[in-house]
Scaffold this motif. Sequence first.
Motif, PDB file in Angstrom:
ATOM      1  N   UNK A 102       0.887  -1.210   0.038  1.00  0.00           N
ATOM      2  CA  UNK A 102       0.062  -0.010   0.263  1.00  0.00           C
ATOM      3  C   UNK A 102       0.834   0.970   0.126  1.00  0.00           C
ATOM      4  N   UNK A 103       1.572   1.631   0.317  1.00  0.00           N
ATOM      5  CA  UNK A 103       2.684   2.301   0.920  1.00  0.00           C
ATOM      6  C   UNK A 103       3.518   2.902  -0.463  1.00  0.00           C
ATOM      7  N   UNK A 104       3.944   1.417  -1.016  1.00  0.00           N
ATOM      8  CA  UNK A 104       5.608   1.823  -2.362  1.00  0.00           C
ATOM      9  C   UNK A 104       4.585   1.280  -3.647  1.00  0.00           C
ATOM     10  N   UNK A 105       3.630   0.499  -4.044  1.00  0.00           N
ATOM     11  CA  UNK A 105       3.311   0.450  -5.033  1.00  0.00           C
ATOM     12  C   UNK A 105       2.163   1.180  -5.689  1.00  0.00           C
ATOM     13  N   UNK A 106       2.257   1.797  -5.055  1.00  0.00           N
ATOM     14  CA  UNK A 106       0.637   2.562  -5.483  1.00  0.00           C
ATOM     15  C   UNK A 106       0.489   3.355  -7.662  1.00  0.00           C
ATOM     16  N   UNK A 107       1.090   3.697  -7.316  1.00  0.00           N
ATOM     17  CA  UNK A 107       2.094   3.485  -9.280  1.00  0.00           C
ATOM     18  C   UNK A 107       1.963   1.739 -10.006  1.00  0.00           C
ATOM     19  N   UNK A 108       1.672   1.100  -8.838  1.00  0.00           N
ATOM     20  CA  UNK A 108       1.659  -0.634 -10.735  1.00  0.00           C
ATOM     21  C   UNK A 108       0.264  -0.651 -10.137  1.00  0.00           C
ATOM     22  N   UNK A 109      -0.508  -0.529  -9.849  1.00  0.00           N
ATOM     23  CA  UNK A 109      -2.403  -1.324  -9.451  1.00  0.00           C
ATOM     24  C   UNK A 109      -2.400  -1.852  -9.495  1.00  0.00           C
ATOM     25  N   UNK A 110      -2.866  -2.177 -11.002  1.00  0.00           N
ATOM     26  CA  UNK A 110      -2.164  -3.996 -11.073  1.00  0.00           C
ATOM     27  C   UNK A 110      -1.374  -4.640 -10.166  1.00  0.00           C
ATOM     28  N   UNK A 111      -0.019  -5.015 -10.385  1.00  0.00           N
ATOM     29  CA  UNK A 111      -0.030  -5.685  -9.918  1.00  0.00           C
ATOM     30  C   UNK A 111       0.476  -5.259  -8.547  1.00  0.00           C
ATOM     31  N   UNK A 112      -0.566  -4.627  -7.678  1.00  0.00           N
ATOM     32  CA  UNK A 112      -0.052  -4.221  -6.176  1.00  0.00           C
ATOM     33  C   UNK A 112      -1.277  -5.105  -6.111  1.00  0.00           C
ATOM     34  N   UNK A 113      -2.440  -5.132  -6.748  1.00  0.00           N
ATOM     35  CA  UNK A 113      -3.362  -5.438  -6.127  1.00  0.00           C
ATOM     36  C   UNK A 113      -3.180  -7.305  -6.084  1.00  0.00           C
ATOM     37  N   UNK A 114      -3.600  -7.826  -7.248  1.00  0.00           N
ATOM     38  CA  UNK A 114      -2.712  -9.076  -7.424  1.00  0.00           C
ATOM     39  C   UNK A 114      -1.728  -9.762  -6.296  1.00  0.00           C
ATOM     40  N   UNK A 115      -0.217  -8.529  -5.503  1.00  0.00           N
ATOM     41  CA  UNK A 115      -0.094  -9.274  -4.388  1.00  0.00           C
ATOM     42  C   UNK A 115      -0.763  -8.736  -3.014  1.00  0.00           C
ATOM     43  N   UNK A 116      -2.093  -8.319  -2.957  1.00  0.00           N
ATOM     44  CA  UNK A 116      -2.675  -8.076  -1.826  1.00  0.00           C
ATOM     45  C   UNK A 116      -3.493  -8.751  -1.935  1.00  0.00           C
ATOM     46  N   UNK A 117      -4.038  -9.921  -2.926  1.00  0.00           N
ATOM     47  CA  UNK A 117      -4.823 -11.253  -2.765  1.00  0.00           C
ATOM     48  C   UNK A 117      -3.335 -12.483  -2.514  1.00  0.00           C
ATOM     49  N   UNK A 118      -2.556 -12.327  -2.812  1.00  0.00           N
ATOM     50  CA  UNK A 118      -1.706 -13.412  -2.217  1.00  0.00           C
ATOM     51  C   UNK A 118      -1.279 -13.363  -0.399  1.00  0.00           C
ATOM     52  N   UNK A 119      -0.767 -11.612  -0.410  1.00  0.00           N
ATOM     53  CA  UNK A 119      -0.818 -12.001   1.086  1.00  0.00           C
ATOM     54  C   UNK A 119      -1.627 -11.707   1.474  1.00  0.00           C
ATOM     55  N   UNK A 120      -3.205 -11.004   1.407  1.00  0.00           N
ATOM     56  CA  UNK A 120      -4.458 -11.635   2.415  1.00  0.00           C
ATOM     57  C   UNK A 120      -4.272 -12.928   3.138  1.00  0.00           C
ATOM     58  N   UNK A 121      -3.271 -13.935   2.482  1.00  0.00           N
ATOM     59  CA  UNK A 121      -3.759 -15.473   2.660  1.00  0.00           C
ATOM     60  C   UNK A 121      -3.125 -15.063   3.820  1.00  0.00           C
ATOM     61  N   UNK A 122      -1.785 -14.951   4.565  1.00  0.00           N
ATOM     62  CA  UNK A 122      -1.371 -14.321   5.304  1.00  0.00           C
ATOM     63  C   UNK A 122      -1.460 -13.990   6.455  1.00  0.00           C
ATOM     64  N   UNK A 123      -1.938 -12.505   6.038  1.00  0.00           N
ATOM     65  CA  UNK A 123      -2.437 -11.692   7.118  1.00  0.00           C
ATOM     66  C   UNK A 123      -2.614 -10.372   6.075  1.00  0.00           C
ATOM     67  N   UNK A 124      -4.290 -10.737   6.856  1.00  0.00           N
ATOM     68  CA  UNK A 124      -5.333  -9.927   5.970  1.00  0.00           C
ATOM     69  C   UNK A 124      -5.108  -8.523   5.676  1.00  0.00           C
ATOM     70  N   UNK A 125      -5.232  -8.257   4.023  1.00  0.00           N
ATOM     71  CA  UNK A 125      -4.899  -6.535   3.398  1.00  0.00           C
ATOM     72  C   UNK A 125      -5.878  -6.247   3.062  1.00  0.00           C
ATOM     73  N   UNK A 126      -7.052  -5.781   4.389  1.00  0.00           N
ATOM     74  CA  UNK A 126      -7.930  -4.713   4.215  1.00  0.00           C
ATOM     75  C   UNK A 126      -8.029  -3.746   4.694  1.00  0.00           C
ATOM     76  N   UNK A 127      -6.938  -3.282   5.420  1.00  0.00           N
ATOM     77  CA  UNK A 127      -6.333  -1.898   5.766  1.00  0.00           C
ATOM     78  C   UNK A 127      -5.735  -1.364   4.165  1.00  0.00           C
ATOM     79  N   UNK A 128      -4.924  -2.500   3.620  1.00  0.00           N
ATOM     80  CA  UNK A 128      -3.910  -1.888   2.594  1.00  0.00           C
ATOM     81  C   UNK A 128      -4.616  -1.680   0.990  1.00  0.00           C
ATOM     82  N   UNK A 129      -5.796  -2.656   0.703  1.00  0.00           N
ATOM     83  CA  UNK A 129      -6.221  -1.949  -0.589  1.00  0.00           C
ATOM     84  C   UNK A 129      -7.325  -0.931  -0.297  1.00  0.00           C
ATOM     85  N   UNK A 130      -7.478  -0.010   0.722  1.00  0.00           N
ATOM     86  CA  UNK A 130      -8.393   0.885   0.412  1.00  0.00           C
ATOM     87  C   UNK A 130      -7.527   2.187  -0.070  1.00  0.00           C
TER      88      UNK A 130
END
Length: 368
Positions: A102-130
């Motif tokens: 969320x902090x460093x990936x806002x300029x790489x939207x699609x890549x970052x959203x895919x990364x969040x869908x991966x990381x949320x399986x280890x620790x929720x991305x509910x804050x980071x996706x906002x």
Amino acid sequence: MPDESESSAAASQLKEWFDEARHRAIARELAAITAKFKEEVFLRTVLEGLESRSLMQRVHQCALAVDAALPGSFQQKVAVLRKLAPRLGHAFVSIFLCDFVATFGRDEFDFSMEALSFFTTFGSAEFAVRPFIAADQARALKIMRRWAGDADEHVRRLASEGSRPRLPWGMRLTSLVRDPAPTIPILEALKDDDAIYVRKSVANHLNDITKDHPDFVLQLLEGWDLGRPHLRWIAKHACRTLIKRGHPRALKLFGFGKKAEITATLQAAPASLSLGERLTLAASITSTAGEAQRLVVDYVIHYVKAGGAAFEKVFKWTETDLPPRASLNLAKTQVIRDFTTRRHYSGTHRVDLQINGQRVAQSQFVLR
């Protein structure tokens, strides 16, 4: 998410999960993954000023330290963190991985959203996706509608939880507060989900919306088949705030719409107590009706504020089917203590007994 008392205690407890030992363990894992990791830089960045940081500040500082200590592009750093994620072994601690995106990936939207869908399986991305929703709501919600059909329940839950308008501890999504309609397709897709974890998020999402658009939610729920137990549970949990407020349409939806035909008393004891002591409430309810009645029973404490005025908070007590002419005795205890979200002040505190949205009896206690 926790209520105010649980939230205060939880934040204090979770904060200690980001202690010095935890950061040193993270550093060891990163050093084992890549020789390019600058362990001293990471530890200096996270440990200086650690004790003064709040829970979410510690999460964010860990993300900043990773960026400082890992060389390479954003995508290269994410590749390292993907290897780190399964080695952390702690769901809440893993949230810093999402914060990094969320902090460093806002300029790489699609890549970052895919990364969040991966990381949320280890620790929720509910804050980071906002931040991504705030930046491009239509684009983000289109991706999240896909997530609602994912095979992993954590990803499906993220579709609902991450798009909640008023997520506790998370940034407010002001556009969705004003108009919640864009997330309804996600909630409709998830309301029959096999996982209670996901269905509870749907209920909490809808409860968020009731705070600004109660009739919007009630119209939606009135179209559901509430004879199906899991849908009735979602709907009732979604309307919990409205029921506490005595909203007539919400009460009617669950069979509490009729004014209770009862006599009732309420007693608060002791009459005087100090902060940290336990308050006991005793209620006696007797039916005056010739038929059974569905009752939702709550109690309301009018807390004295610093200036002497009062604000009220409604607490759930019970629900019951009271037979004709029958009586019911209830007891409830509550420790009166300060939270980060509420301080107590000396004075007379009124307590109301609320049944089917109506205040039917009252008592009081003095806080010294």
